[in-house]
Design an enzyme around this catalytic site. Sequence first.
Site, PDB file in Angstrom:
ATOM      1  N   CYS A 160       0.790  -1.232   0.000  1.00  0.00           N
ATOM      2  CA  CYS A 160       0.000   0.000   0.000  1.00  0.00           C
ATOM      3  C   CYS A 160       0.823   1.284   0.000  1.00  0.00           C
ATOM      4  O   CYS A 160       0.263   2.369  -0.095  1.00  0.00           O
ATOM      5  CB  CYS A 160      -0.950   0.004   1.201  1.00  0.00           C
ATOM      6  N   CYS A 162      -2.503  -1.538   5.714  1.00  0.00           N
ATOM      7  CA  CYS A 162      -3.214  -2.575   4.946  1.00  0.00           C
ATOM      8  C   CYS A 162      -3.188  -3.957   5.615  1.00  0.00           C
ATOM      9  O   CYS A 162      -3.842  -4.878   5.140  1.00  0.00           O
ATOM     10  CB  CYS A 162      -2.667  -2.674   3.518  1.00  0.00           C
ATOM     11  N   CYS A 182      12.834  -8.470  11.703  1.00  0.00           N
ATOM     12  CA  CYS A 182      13.345  -9.296  10.603  1.00  0.00           C
ATOM     13  C   CYS A 182      12.282  -9.262   9.502  1.00  0.00           C
ATOM     14  O   CYS A 182      11.220  -9.879   9.639  1.00  0.00           O
ATOM     15  CB  CYS A 182      13.581 -10.706  11.133  1.00  0.00           C
TER      16      CYS A 182
END
Length: 118
Positions: free
Chosen positions: A39, A87, A107
Site C-alpha cells: 500500500c 493494509c 526481521c
Amino acid sequence: KKRLTKAEFYVLRQEGTERPYSSPLNEEKRKGVFACAGCGNAVYSSRTKFESGTGWPSFWDAMPGGVGTSRDFKLGYPRTEVHCADCGGHLGHIFDDGPKPTGKRHCINGVAMDFRPA
C-alpha cells in the site's frame, strides 16, 4: 492501486517468507524510507537498519504508526508477527536479539517492501 507480484502476494497476503539473502534490499545502504509493497505506507527508516547476518533486511525500530504486531504460533511457539499498520500486510517477525537502543530485531521480508531513496 498497485498489482502485487506473486512473491509479494505470497508474503504480504498469505504470510509467507522469502528465501534468506534473496532480496536486494538486504544490501540497501542509501538513506531513505522502506515502504509497504502492498500500500505504500512508510514502515521503516534507513537510519534504523542494521546488518543482522540473517539474510533478511533488519531494523531495530519501525517508523511511528508504520506497523502493528500480533502473536503467531505457526511454528509451534509464540512469535511476534509484524504487519503494515495501514493494509495489514505481513512484513515479518520481531525478535529480542537486536542492537541498542531497543534490543529488538525486526526481521523483514524484502519483497514486502519498496525502497524510496531520500
